[in-house]
Scaffold this motif. Structure first.
Motif, PDB file in Angstrom:
ATOM      1  N   ASP A  28       0.826  -1.206   0.000  1.00 17.04           N
ATOM      2  CA  ASP A  28       0.000   0.000   0.000  1.00 17.04           C
ATOM      3  C   ASP A  28       0.863   1.260   0.000  1.00 17.04           C
ATOM      4  OD1 ASP A  28      -2.643   1.325   0.296  1.00 17.04           O
ATOM      5  OD2 ASP A  28      -1.791   1.967   2.197  1.00 17.04           O
ATOM      6  N   ALA A  29       0.728   2.085  -1.047  1.00 15.75           N
ATOM      7  CA  ALA A  29       1.594   3.250  -1.227  1.00 15.75           C
ATOM      8  C   ALA A  29       1.363   4.305  -0.147  1.00 15.75           C
ATOM      9  CB  ALA A  29       1.373   3.854  -2.613  1.00 15.75           C
ATOM     10  N   SER A  30       0.096   4.578   0.188  1.00 14.35           N
ATOM     11  CA  SER A  30      -0.180   5.614   1.185  1.00 14.35           C
ATOM     12  C   SER A  30       0.372   5.228   2.555  1.00 14.35           C
ATOM     13  CB  SER A  30      -1.685   5.871   1.281  1.00 14.35           C
ATOM     14  OG  SER A  30      -2.383   4.697   1.647  1.00 14.35           O
ATOM     15  N   SER A  31       0.345   3.939   2.892  1.00 14.84           N
ATOM     16  CA  SER A  31       0.899   3.480   4.175  1.00 14.84           C
ATOM     17  C   SER A  31       2.417   3.628   4.195  1.00 14.84           C
ATOM     18  CB  SER A  31       0.524   2.022   4.431  1.00 14.84           C
ATOM     19  OG  SER A  31      -0.872   1.878   4.564  1.00 14.84           O
ATOM     20  N   LEU A  32       3.078   3.329   3.093  1.00 13.31           N
ATOM     21  CA  LEU A  32       4.531   3.487   3.022  1.00 13.31           C
ATOM     22  C   LEU A  32       4.937   4.949   3.162  1.00 13.31           C
ATOM     23  CD1 LEU A  32       5.610   1.035   0.171  1.00 13.31           C
ATOM     24  CD2 LEU A  32       6.387   0.975   2.541  1.00 13.31           C
ATOM     25  N   ILE A  33       4.221   5.837   2.468  1.00 10.99           N
ATOM     26  CA  ILE A  33       4.548   7.264   2.530  1.00 10.99           C
ATOM     27  C   ILE A  33       4.327   7.797   3.941  1.00 10.99           C
ATOM     28  CG2 ILE A  33       3.927   9.553   1.669  1.00 10.99           C
ATOM     29  CD1 ILE A  33       3.084   8.134  -0.960  1.00 10.99           C
ATOM     30  N   SER A  34       3.177   7.479   4.534  1.00  8.99           N
ATOM     31  CA  SER A  34       2.889   7.975   5.881  1.00  8.99           C
ATOM     32  C   SER A  34       3.842   7.374   6.913  1.00  8.99           C
ATOM     33  CB  SER A  34       1.440   7.662   6.262  1.00  8.99           C
ATOM     34  OG  SER A  34       1.182   6.275   6.181  1.00  8.99           O
ATOM     35  N   ALA A  35       4.241   6.116   6.732  1.00  3.70           N
ATOM     36  CA  ALA A  35       5.182   5.493   7.665  1.00  3.70           C
ATOM     37  C   ALA A  35       6.522   6.210   7.650  1.00  3.70           C
ATOM     38  CB  ALA A  35       5.367   4.020   7.317  1.00  3.70           C
ATOM     39  N   SER A  36       6.990   6.586   6.464  1.00  2.00           N
ATOM     40  CA  SER A  36       8.270   7.282   6.364  1.00  2.00           C
ATOM     41  C   SER A  36       8.191   8.678   6.968  1.00  2.00           C
ATOM     42  CB  SER A  36       8.697   7.366   4.893  1.00  2.00           C
ATOM     43  OG  SER A  36      10.066   7.658   4.775  1.00  2.00           O
ATOM     44  N   SER A  63       2.121  -4.382   9.686  1.00  3.40           N
ATOM     45  CA  SER A  63       3.391  -4.935   9.196  1.00  3.40           C
ATOM     46  C   SER A  63       4.096  -3.961   8.261  1.00  3.40           C
ATOM     47  CB  SER A  63       3.142  -6.256   8.468  1.00  3.40           C
ATOM     48  OG  SER A  63       2.552  -7.207   9.322  1.00  3.40           O
ATOM     49  N   THR A  64       3.324  -3.269   7.420  1.00  2.00           N
ATOM     50  CA  THR A  64       3.911  -2.289   6.508  1.00  2.00           C
ATOM     51  C   THR A  64       4.676  -1.217   7.286  1.00  2.00           C
ATOM     52  OG1 THR A  64       2.136  -2.640   4.902  1.00  2.00           O
ATOM     53  CG2 THR A  64       3.405  -0.604   4.700  1.00  2.00           C
ATOM     54  N   TYR A  65       4.096  -0.749   8.382  1.00  2.00           N
ATOM     55  CA  TYR A  65       4.768   0.253   9.218  1.00  2.00           C
ATOM     56  C   TYR A  65       5.978  -0.348   9.927  1.00  2.00           C
ATOM     57  CZ  TYR A  65       1.098   3.796   8.705  1.00  2.00           C
ATOM     58  OH  TYR A  65       0.240   4.751   8.202  1.00  2.00           O
ATOM     59  N   ALA A  66       5.843  -1.577  10.411  1.00  2.00           N
ATOM     60  CA  ALA A  66       6.931  -2.205  11.173  1.00  2.00           C
ATOM     61  C   ALA A  66       8.158  -2.486  10.313  1.00  2.00           C
ATOM     62  CB  ALA A  66       6.437  -3.500  11.807  1.00  2.00           C
ATOM     63  N   LEU A  67       7.951  -2.762   9.026  1.00  2.00           N
ATOM     64  CA  LEU A  67       9.064  -3.121   8.135  1.00  2.00           C
ATOM     65  C   LEU A  67       9.683  -1.904   7.454  1.00  2.00           C
ATOM     66  CD1 LEU A  67       7.472  -6.239   6.371  1.00  2.00           C
ATOM     67  CD2 LEU A  67       8.891  -6.193   8.425  1.00  2.00           C
ATOM     68  N   CYS A  68       9.089  -0.729   7.634  1.00  2.00           N
ATOM     69  CA  CYS A  68       9.530   0.466   6.913  1.00  2.00           C
ATOM     70  C   CYS A  68      10.792   1.041   7.550  1.00  2.00           C
ATOM     71  CB  CYS A  68       8.414   1.516   6.896  1.00  2.00           C
ATOM     72  SG  CYS A  68       8.794   2.958   5.884  1.00  2.00           S
ATOM     73  N   GLY A  69      11.941   0.661   7.030  1.00  2.00           N
ATOM     74  CA  GLY A  69      13.210   1.156   7.548  1.00  2.00           C
ATOM     75  C   GLY A  69      14.365   0.285   7.091  1.00  2.00           C
ATOM     76  N   PHE A  70      15.567   0.861   7.153  1.00  2.00           N
ATOM     77  CA  PHE A  70      16.779   0.144   6.754  1.00  2.00           C
ATOM     78  C   PHE A  70      17.473  -0.529   7.939  1.00  2.00           C
ATOM     79  CE2 PHE A  70      17.004   3.375   3.150  1.00  2.00           C
ATOM     80  CZ  PHE A  70      16.595   2.462   2.200  1.00  2.00           C
ATOM     81  N   ALA A  71      16.771  -0.636   9.071  1.00  2.00           N
ATOM     82  CA  ALA A  71      17.407  -1.166  10.278  1.00  2.00           C
ATOM     83  C   ALA A  71      17.554  -2.682  10.187  1.00  2.00           C
ATOM     84  CB  ALA A  71      16.600  -0.781  11.514  1.00  2.00           C
ATOM     85  N   ASN A  72      18.677  -3.125   9.675  1.00  2.00           N
ATOM     86  CA  ASN A  72      19.006  -4.547   9.667  1.00  2.00           C
ATOM     87  C   ASN A  72      20.528  -4.682   9.670  1.00  2.00           C
ATOM     88  OD1 ASN A  72      19.818  -4.466   6.736  1.00  2.00           O
ATOM     89  ND2 ASN A  72      17.637  -4.027   6.505  1.00  2.00           N
ATOM     90  N   PHE A  73      20.998  -5.881   9.960  1.00  2.00           N
ATOM     91  CA  PHE A  73      22.433  -6.081  10.123  1.00  2.00           C
ATOM     92  C   PHE A  73      23.201  -5.877   8.825  1.00  2.00           C
ATOM     93  CE2 PHE A  73      20.801  -8.278  13.881  1.00  2.00           C
ATOM     94  CZ  PHE A  73      21.683  -7.824  14.853  1.00  2.00           C
ATOM     95  N   SER A  74      22.554  -6.100   7.696  1.00  2.00           N
ATOM     96  CA  SER A  74      23.252  -5.903   6.428  1.00  2.00           C
ATOM     97  C   SER A  74      23.506  -4.426   6.136  1.00  2.00           C
ATOM     98  CB  SER A  74      22.441  -6.514   5.283  1.00  2.00           C
ATOM     99  OG  SER A  74      21.202  -5.855   5.136  1.00  2.00           O
TER     100      SER A  74
END
Length: 653
Positions: free
Chosen positions: A356-364, A527-538
């Motif tokens: 969902d595009a609107s959820s990704l934009i609002s999450a960021s 889940s869309t909000y929880a996954l929105c970010g570059f926070a990972n070990f890689s």
């Protein structure tokens, strides 16, 4: 010497004295003479041409001088013509179809407001400041009382809102409890608990909540971001024209040719916006709003605001000259902001998955103030920042000379990002398969051959998923996504989420061979909000390499804090998901439009029950409010009667 020799010499001398005829010398003299004549003719021609050009250019030079002398008048004249043309176009568009022109009206209004504010500040800013100076002085002198009144009012409103809003949906309180638990854990693990300043923490969380409330709950915010999401999706489809020309039919079957060209296109567009100064203006306005409320320094605020649009290594370039003098807390905030958000170019790839595009934009957008808040809780400021006045901070811009160079530069810069994404996907998918094969081998030794990385993550992160507001039955599936994002990368996690969404939309059975095939719409949004970010070990290596190359002298500080920043950013994403869990509940009309009428979907059953309550069947079916104004309500009613085990409802017979 003999007499004969003497006579010969005399004859020879006599001949030389009179000169001998030599044809070669005569030809050379003629050539020199002709060359001289030609040169004189050329010089005369050039002088004539120069005189002619001078004569012709005189009025041109005069016109050029006149235009330069009256450049301001000509500029105003051209702008007047363009402005009149736009007004005529604007009026025509509104008269022909005002509903279609609403977007044009909104964009024009925003541009007028922004320009009016700029002109007002420039020409009357000091006068307005003097008018409000007594009020500012009064506020500062009573700041303590105003602060406590504001805090008490905010707490009272929050408690009242929670009591009223959650009375019908008590599961929202679980998400609120999740916010409180995460904030408490970050405080307990803070680097300097006694030095925590609570102003940026509460203001950041408050701004995040208000932004989410506007986007998710209010009709203007919901419509605006849904419209924005649709426009972004439409805009990204233009990528197919370029990638289709280069790759042909491969774009329909192969992931690399579907998603990765979007990164190139979006990167090029962002570079153009930077060249035009649009991005700098937008980032400065967002940073100003966060800075005056949260009290953070201009440098860290600018970088975090930039992360809404650009990546974790591009945003710090906005403050490149100042990083060497920033405090440790500010550098930690910069890294947290980079980990907690996603770049616009990568966001385009996720939208192409069907997220969902609107959820990704609002999450960021929501992640930016939250990143500053949680960062200041995790690593509070213990030093004196040298950057107090934003007037001394200049936003860096690109070196491109024209818009074409900016477009080309953006496309070229994306090559490394595209290669990095492709390489990481290849590596991590292979590593994941190796880990699962190893776990199956070890598990088979003790009678558990089906154990896998996903199963382990589902149990480890299940409490986290449940705490965000995901129903217990679905929390194991969402926990797998969180573990995939944290230990591998967000690309793989969003790809899995996209598969779950496709299964729901296509009406797949909820369980196949005991494995859950889809999750509810509410869980998808969380889940869309929880996954929105570059926070990972890689991403740790990317952050260390990117920031260290910008400022090598701070490599030690960056390396010592990067892991803490990554964990802090993970908490930011989880808080973001909890806020979404508090605020979001599916709209029944949208749910009916985007879902198959599945008998096992609790949300579909709930919406069908709500529709039946508004249905009157006295031989002729009609609907009461709020369904009376819904298009295709009769079709939804028919489908609800056919599915969900509700065919025995009285209104269906």
């Amino acid at each position: 010497m003999t007499q004969a020799d003497g006579d010969s010499l005399k004859n020879a001398t006599h001949m030389c004295g009179n000169g001998l005829d030599n044809n070669a010398f005569e030809l050379e003299d003629d050539s020199i003479s002709d060359t001289g004549n030609n040169n004189r003719q050329t010089e005369n021609t050039q002088r004539g041409l120069s005189s002619y050009l001078s004569l012709v250019s005189t009025p041109i030079n005069a016109a050029e001088d006149y235009i330069k002398a009256h450049s301001q008048a000509f500029k105003l004249f051209v702008l007047g013509i363009l402005g009149a043309g736009y007004v005529a176009y604007f009026i025509t568009a509104c008269v022909l179809d005002f509903q279609r022109a609403i977007a044009l009206v909104v964009l024009t209004s925003l541009a007028i407001v922004a320009k009016s504010h700029e002109l007002l500040k420039k020409h009357r800013g000091e006068t307005i400041s003097q008018c409000f100076r007594p009020a500012v002085t009064f506020f500062k002198s009573n700041c303590k009382w105003f602060k406590w009144v504001f805090i008490l009012a905010a707490v009272a409103l929050l408690v009242l809102w929670l009591a009223l809003d959650t009375s019908q949906r008590p599961e929202q309180l679980i998400s609120f409890g999740g916010v409180c638990i995460i904030v408490l854990l970050v405080f307990l693990l803070s680097a300097h608990r006694t030095a925590v300043s609570w102003r940026p923490v509460f203001w950041g969380l408050g701004m995040q909540f208000c932004i989410g409330l506007f986007i998710i709950r209010t009709e203007p915010g919901l419509i605006a971001f849904q419209w924005l999401g649709v426009q972004v999706e439409t805009f990204l489809k233009y990528t197919r024209k370029g990638s289709g020309f280069v790759f042909g039919p491969l774009i329909d079957d192969i992931f690399a040719f579907q998603a990765l060209p979007i990164v190139v296109f979006f990167s090029s567009v962002m570079s153009i916006l930077y060249y035009l100064g649009i991005m700098q203006w937008l980032i400065l306005k967002i940073a100003w709003c966060m800075q005056i409320t949260m009290g953070t320094s201009p440098t860290e605020t600018l970088s975090v605001a930039g992360n809404i649009f650009v990546g974790q290594t591009e945003a710090p370039l906005l403050i490149r000259p100042y990083i060497k003098n920033m405090t440790k807390s500010e550098i930690h905030a910069v890294m947290t902001g980079g980990f907690a958000t996603i770049a616009g170019s990568v966001m385009g790839a996720f939208i192409s998955f069907g997220i969902d595009a609107s959820s990704l934009i609002s999450a960021s957008v929501m992640a930016a103030p939250c990143a500053l808040a949680i960062s200041k809780l995790s690593y509070p400021e213990t030093e004196e920042s040298p950057f107090k006045d934003e007037k001394n901070i200049k936003v860096a811009a690109g070196d491109e000379q024209n818009i074409l160079e900016a477009a080309s530069s953006g496309a070229s810069a994306s090559i490394g990002l595209v290669a990095n994404i492709a390489a990481n996907l290849i590596a991590f998918l292979a590593i994941l398969e190796f880990i699962n094969a190893s776990l199956r081998w070890f598990g088979g030794m003790v009678g558990y051959p089906l154990i896998s990385f996903e199963i382990i993550c589902s149990y480890v992160f299940m409490p986290v998923a449940f705490m965000m507001g995901v129903p217990y039955a679905e929390s194991f599936t969402v926990a797998e996504l969180i573990g995939t994002k944290l230990f591998l990368n967000e690309f793989l996690a969003y790809q899995k989420l996209s598969g779950l969404k496709d299964n729901r939309v296509n009406g797949l059975a909820e369980y196949i061979d005991g494995e859950k095939q889809w999750i509810s719409v509410r869980s998808e949004i969380i889940s869309t909000y929880a996954l929105c970010g570059f926070a990972n070990f890689s991403s740790l290596g990317i952050m260390i390499g990117g920031l260290s190359s910008i400022c090598p002298s701070r490599r030690g500080d960056i390396g010592s804090m990067v892991l803490r920043a990554m964990i802090t950013a993970t908490c930011v994403s989880l808080v973001n998901a909890c806020i979404a869990g508090i605020l979001y509940f599916p709209d029944c009309v949208e749910l009916f439009k985007t879902s198959a009428f599945n008998a096992t979907d609790a949300e579909i059953q709930k919406c069908c029950t709500d529709l039946f309550k508004s249905t009157v069947n006295n031989g002729t079916i009609y609907f009461e409010e709020p369904w009376s104004m819904v298009e295709n309500a009769t079709l939804y009613f028919s489908k609800c009667c056919q599915c969900c085990g509700l065919s025995d409802v009285a209104v269906c017979n």
